[in-house]
Design an enzyme around this catalytic site. Structure first.
Site, PDB file in Angstrom:
ATOM      1  N   ASP A 673     -22.696  18.318  90.296  1.00 20.66           N
ATOM      2  CA  ASP A 673     -22.551  18.936  88.984  1.00 20.66           C
ATOM      3  C   ASP A 673     -23.362  20.227  88.878  1.00 20.66           C
ATOM      4  O   ASP A 673     -24.447  20.349  89.455  1.00 20.66           O
ATOM      5  CB  ASP A 673     -23.020  17.937  87.914  1.00 20.66           C
ATOM      6  CG  ASP A 673     -22.847  18.458  86.508  1.00 20.66           C
ATOM      7  OD1 ASP A 673     -21.694  18.653  86.094  1.00 20.66           O
ATOM      8  OD2 ASP A 673     -23.863  18.686  85.830  1.00 20.66           O
ATOM      9  N   GLU A 726     -18.892  21.499  91.808  1.00 18.45           N
ATOM     10  CA  GLU A 726     -18.424  22.056  90.547  1.00 18.45           C
ATOM     11  C   GLU A 726     -19.080  23.429  90.431  1.00 18.45           C
ATOM     12  O   GLU A 726     -20.210  23.556  89.960  1.00 18.45           O
ATOM     13  CB  GLU A 726     -18.814  21.177  89.361  1.00 18.45           C
ATOM     14  CG  GLU A 726     -18.227  21.688  88.052  1.00 18.45           C
ATOM     15  CD  GLU A 726     -19.057  21.349  86.826  1.00 18.45           C
ATOM     16  OE1 GLU A 726     -18.507  21.400  85.716  1.00 18.45           O
ATOM     17  OE2 GLU A 726     -20.262  21.059  86.974  1.00 18.45           O
TER      18      GLU A 726
END
Length: 998
Positions: A673, A726
């Site tokens: 993330d 990401e």
């Protein structure tokens, strides 16, 4: 004796055995019942104890000074009696004494009396009885004349000592002689073969000492020096007559007499407990405050000159007795929970402790945590110091184990700035005074092995900060935690037996970027709210397999205190959230998915952590896991703290965590993330709020090095695993191998495609021609990285609306656009990811509070066929996708794609070909206009003799209008789009159609 946990130690303690002569046997203090009785009468009987009333009466007769106004010895007796009464205090729930009761911490009269008598237990009748009977003549076979000669010899020694004494010492010396005389008289009456008249609490075995028993009892009565230590000479005479040992801190050492004939010969360790060298004021203060770096150097057993010194820290204990083979010795009470003594042994024995408390005077038999060597090896410490321990979770944290043949738990924590660390938990009533840890070298690691602590125990670390203040912290390496909002760590060990061997063996057979990959993103806590991991293991694999997804991706499952963060503010990086069960329950879920043929990805959050004062923030009183520069540490968007990727131990913590999830839970991939926030020093910062790197740039070089190390380690240790970034910027080389200068990820979320394509489909069809490039631009950079096409949770929350609700028009048009968009997405180069609820066109945004709107699929709902039709389409898309290599075999190379018509902006039409590695094609046509286009000519390869429709999102079973191409389409010799042959299919409204060679 009471059954139950040790009021301080708790787990692992066992009540002492009741049988006399056993290592855990109950025994009375030297004061005995006679002492308590004498407290009221003032007679010398209180000093006789278990020796029998005859000897005590004789002593009374020989002492004209006894009675009211007696000297120092009488005062000592009063102190002993006061000590006996003081022990009758009360204990509140939890085993801690009430302030002001008999167990007060002061150093007054009661504590002195108890300390003075502590060492005498070893040669009382009970202690003698614990010694195995030596080989040789028994007391029954000993001639009574031998016994009398021994008694006379002892009397002579006592008389000589009495004559040598002066002043106040003469009176005790005369008393010693009188008592020896009484002993001789007793021996003549009873004979060597009969036990003397003993006190009612004396064990039966004391009778073997026969004539010597009375003298021993006298010595036991005189062994406490009392309040006035000037009676040492007289006490020494009594000791010489009786062979007594131990006593007050100022007692004359070394006086001894020959044991009566036939009495058992004491072993080493039965001859007494000498007073240990007192702790220095600084060491004592640091130890009791929890600020000592090496409590093991002060506590436990250590060889000293003349024996083995043993010191124990047991807050709130009344007494502590050492138990070993052939040894039972009570330690002196040094105050503040410290007990010590020097045992006359030549080597350190394997011992246990018998500890008594208010309300638990029978005691609990426990191990001493400070008798154990470090349970963490030198190699572990070296690797931790180097920041290269790839299995860090095996070295730090709480680990049940067997150490030196004793079961317990090893606690270790990295806290280099701490002045001291203690373990607190439910096993010590969250009071860590008696459980300080030791610092191991210069690594900053603290360690303590606690016997008897096991699976399920709650714990934290109590840290003394550099400024002397305290903080209690959850274990950064905890592998199990309490259910939030509770935040204690839990000792755990896995008992799960994996059944996914076939999956694990073959998951790496084919590179993932050359294999089908269709991901269903799930927020476990809200997918079907209220289900546990084990209940999810029944329902989730079945549902995902039915829809044909190859993988599930879990939003973060690591422990997090705030459910509204969806798991993206992690406090327990090594612990699956306990909201749905235990770590083994989570393993069972992963195992069930693997056995159903479904891979498992998890979101992993190494970018930041929350500021909770019980977690990582300023863990040991100074910035540790976060950057020391506050401007670098503070995350500008989320109010959290960023990791210090330049610190080797922090980098090690995160790298090991990545491989931990793959190895301990068989995770098949990590979606990392917020990579962009890690890569740039100026991320969400204005000019003047950040400092450039050493080259003057804005790249976070420490974060780059960390991500490279993490990826290289995960791929090396876990074949078949994939890492996914990401990352929303144009950073070059995210999925390039690290040895070519890249970050080393396997795949990257294509945030640009997601954003652009959603902008396009959200427009009214009449306006889409002005945004045609939004759908084609992705092919400009499609092969710069290995991509995943994500329609994730981020796109269906916070006012962004659900996917179907983004579409313009009425309900029919919205569903048609939704279906056409999914058909386009599944055929575009790259893997695909779809968030839960979007597979059946849920109209509402997702909420972690209630999850997907499953009621939309209830047959009693009037619009249920509309939603079920979309879900049926997703099932069909996955089925055809998995069976068509052209859609996934060459996702990452240009040879797998060719435009047929990318410029039909007036018609809102996109047409392209996909190829497998053998050149077999698939034709994809999307019509994003709400009109039917008949005979829409498209150039096709000459090698294909006919094309048949394999998927049409406008089929009636999916909720469409049913405009189809039911018959195979044969190419015509009509040039179109630069090809010599072409077909003219009918394009249904707002639909995507796939054609393959017939």
């Amino acid at each position: 004796m009471p059954a139950g946990p040790d009021p301080v130690r708790g787990t692992g303690a066992r009540p002492a055995s009741a049988g006399p002569g056993e290592p855990g046997a109950e025994h009375d203090t030297p004061t005995g019942s006679a002492t308590t009785e004498a407290a009221g009468s003032g007679t010398r009987r209180r000093r006789a104890g278990r020796a029998g009333t005859a000897a005590a009466d004789a002593a009374d007769a020989a002492d004209p000074q006894d009675g009211a106004g007696a000297g120092p010895e009488r005062q000592a007796g009063d102190s002993l009696a006061a000590g006996t009464r003081a022990r009758a205090g009360t204990v509140p729930d939890g085993g801690e004494p009430v302030a002001g009761t008999g167990r007060a911490r002061g150093s007054g009269r009661t504590k002195r009396a108890r300390a003075d008598t502590a060492g005498s237990a070893v040669v009382t009748a009970e202690a003698v009885a614990t010694v195995p009977e030596p080989v040789g003549p028994s007391s029954e076979e000993t001639d009574s004349a031998d016994t009398a000669r021994a008694a006379r010899s002892a009397s002579a020694e006592a008389e000589r000592a009495g004559r040598a004494a002066t002043g106040a010492g003469r009176k005790p010396a005369r008393k010693g002689a009188a008592r020896a005389k009484a002993a001789r008289a007793g021996s003549g009456k009873t004979g060597a073969s009969r036990p003397a008249a003993a006190g009612k609490n004396a064990p039966t075995g004391a009778g073997r000492a026969s004539a010597g028993t009375a003298a021993e009892a006298v010595a036991a009565g005189a062994s406490g020096t009392g309040a006035d230590r000037s009676t040492a000479a007289g006490a020494g005479a009594a000791e010489g007559a009786a062979g007594a040992v131990g006593g007050g801190a100022d007692r004359v050492e070394g006086t001894a007499a020959a044991a009566p004939a036939g009495a058992p010969r004491p072993r080493d360790g039965q001859r007494g407990v000498r007073t240990a060298q007192p702790l220095g004021d600084e060491d004592r203060a640091r130890l009791l405050s929890g600020g000592h770096h090496d409590p093991h150097a002060l506590l436990g057993a250590h060889p000293v000159r003349g024996g083995v010194q043993l010191r124990v820290l047991r807050p709130h204990a009344l007494t502590v007795t050492v138990l070993a083979k052939g040894l039972r010795a009570e330690l002196h009470d040094d105050g503040d929970g410290l007990f010590s003594g020097v045992l006359p042994l030549t080597s350190t024995p394997e011992y246990r402790l018998l500890v008594t408390y208010e309300g638990h005077e029978d005691g609990f038999e426990v191990e001493d945590p400070y008798r154990f060597l470090p349970a963490l090896g030198d190699l572990d410490l070296h690797l931790i110091g180097e920041g290269r321990h790839e299995e860090l979770w095996t070295a730090l944290g709480a680990h049940p184990m067997t150490h030196q043949k004793v079961t317990g738990t090893r606690f270790t924590v990295w806290a280099p700035n701490a002045r001291g660390v203690r373990v607190v938990g439910d096993f010590n009533f969250w009071n860590g005074t008696g459980f300080p840890m030791r610092s191991l070298g210069g690594t900053g690691v603290w360690e303590l092995f606690l016997p008897g602590i096991g699976d399920g125990a709650l714990y934290k670390f109590e840290i003394m900060r550099p400024d002397g203040s305290y903080t209690q912290r959850a274990d950064p390496m905890a592998r199990r935690t309490e259910v939030p909002p509770a935040n204690a760590s839990i000792v755990t060990e896995s008992h799960h037996e994996w059944g996914d061997q076939e999956w694990m063996t073959h998951r790496g057979d084919r590179p993932l970027h050359e294999a089908p990959m269709s991901v269903y993103e799930v927020h476990l806590a809200s997918w079907r709210p209220g289900l546990t991991y084990r209940q999810l293991a029944v329902q989730l694999p079945q549902y995902v397999k039915d829809l044909g997804f190859t993988h599930v991706e879990f939003m973060p499952v690591a422990e997090h205190p705030f459910g509204g963060s969806w798991g993206y503010q992690v406090t327990g990086f090594y612990a699956p959230t306990s909201r749905m069960g235990t770590p083994d329950d989570f393993r069972h879920l992963v195992d069930s998915l693997h056995r159903a043929g479904i891979g498992v990805l998890v979101d992993w959050v190494p970018a930041h952590f929350p500021r909770d004062d019980w977690a990582l923030a300023e863990f040991d009183g100074r910035p540790l896991y976060e950057h020391s520069d506050p401007a670098r540490a503070a995350h500008p968007d989320w109010g959290t703290l960023e990791f210090d990727y330049g610190r080797k131990e922090v980098r090690n913590f995160l790298v090991a965590n990545a491989t931990y999830w793959c190895e301990e839970f068989h995770i098949d991939g990590l979606r990392v993330d917020a990579v962009a926030s890690m890569l740039y020093l100026d991320y969400s910062r204005e000019d003047g709020q950040w400092s450039p790197n050493e080259h003057g740039g804005r790249e976070n070089l420490d974060a780059v090095a960390f991500l490279q190390e993490m990826n290289a380690t995960v791929y090396r240790r876990n074949p078949g695993v994939v890492t996914i970034a990401e990352e929303s910027t144009a950073w070059n080389g995210v999925t390039r191998p690290t040895d070519h200068g890249g970050l080393g990820f396997g795949l990257k979320w294509n945030m640009g495609w997601m954003h652009d394509s959603l902008v396009y489909v959200s427009k009214e069809p009449v306006h889409r021609k002005y945004h045609h490039n939004e759908m084609t631009f992705s092919m400009v950079y499609a092969y710069s990285e290995n991509y995943v096409l994500p329609i994730s949770h981020d796109e269906v929350v916070h006012g962004k609306r659900a996917l179907v609700s983004k579409m313009p028009g009425d309900w029919w048009q919205q569903r048609a656009d939704h279906r056409a968009y999914l058909g386009f997405m599944w055929s575009h180069p790259g893997k695909q990811l779809l968030f839960m609820g979007q597979e059946f066109a849920q109209g509402a945004e997702w909420s972690e509070g209630h999850g997907p709107d499953w009621w939309l699929l209830d047959p009693s709902y009037s619009a249920e066929p509309d939603h079920r039709g979309v879900r049926d389409l997703v099932r069909e898309l996955n089925g055809v996708y998995g069976a068509t290599p052209a859609l996934w075999q060459q996702d990452t190379v240009p040879e797998g794609f060719a435009w047929v018509d990318g410029g039909a902006w007036e018609d809102n039409v996109f047409a392209f070909l996909r190829f497998d590695r053998h050149g077999a094609p698939l034709l994809v046509v999307s019509n994003f206009s709400p009109v039917v286009r008949h005979g829409f000519r498209l150039g096709v390869p000459e090698s294909v003799s006919a094309w048949s429709e394999v998927l049409n999102t406008d089929e009636e079973r999916f909720g469409g209008s049913g405009v189809l191409n039911p018959d195979p389409l044969k190419p015509e010799q009509v040039e179109s789009h630069g090809r010599r042959t072409s077909i003219a299919p009918t394009l249904p409204p707002l639909a995507t159609v796939w054609f393959r060679p017939a």
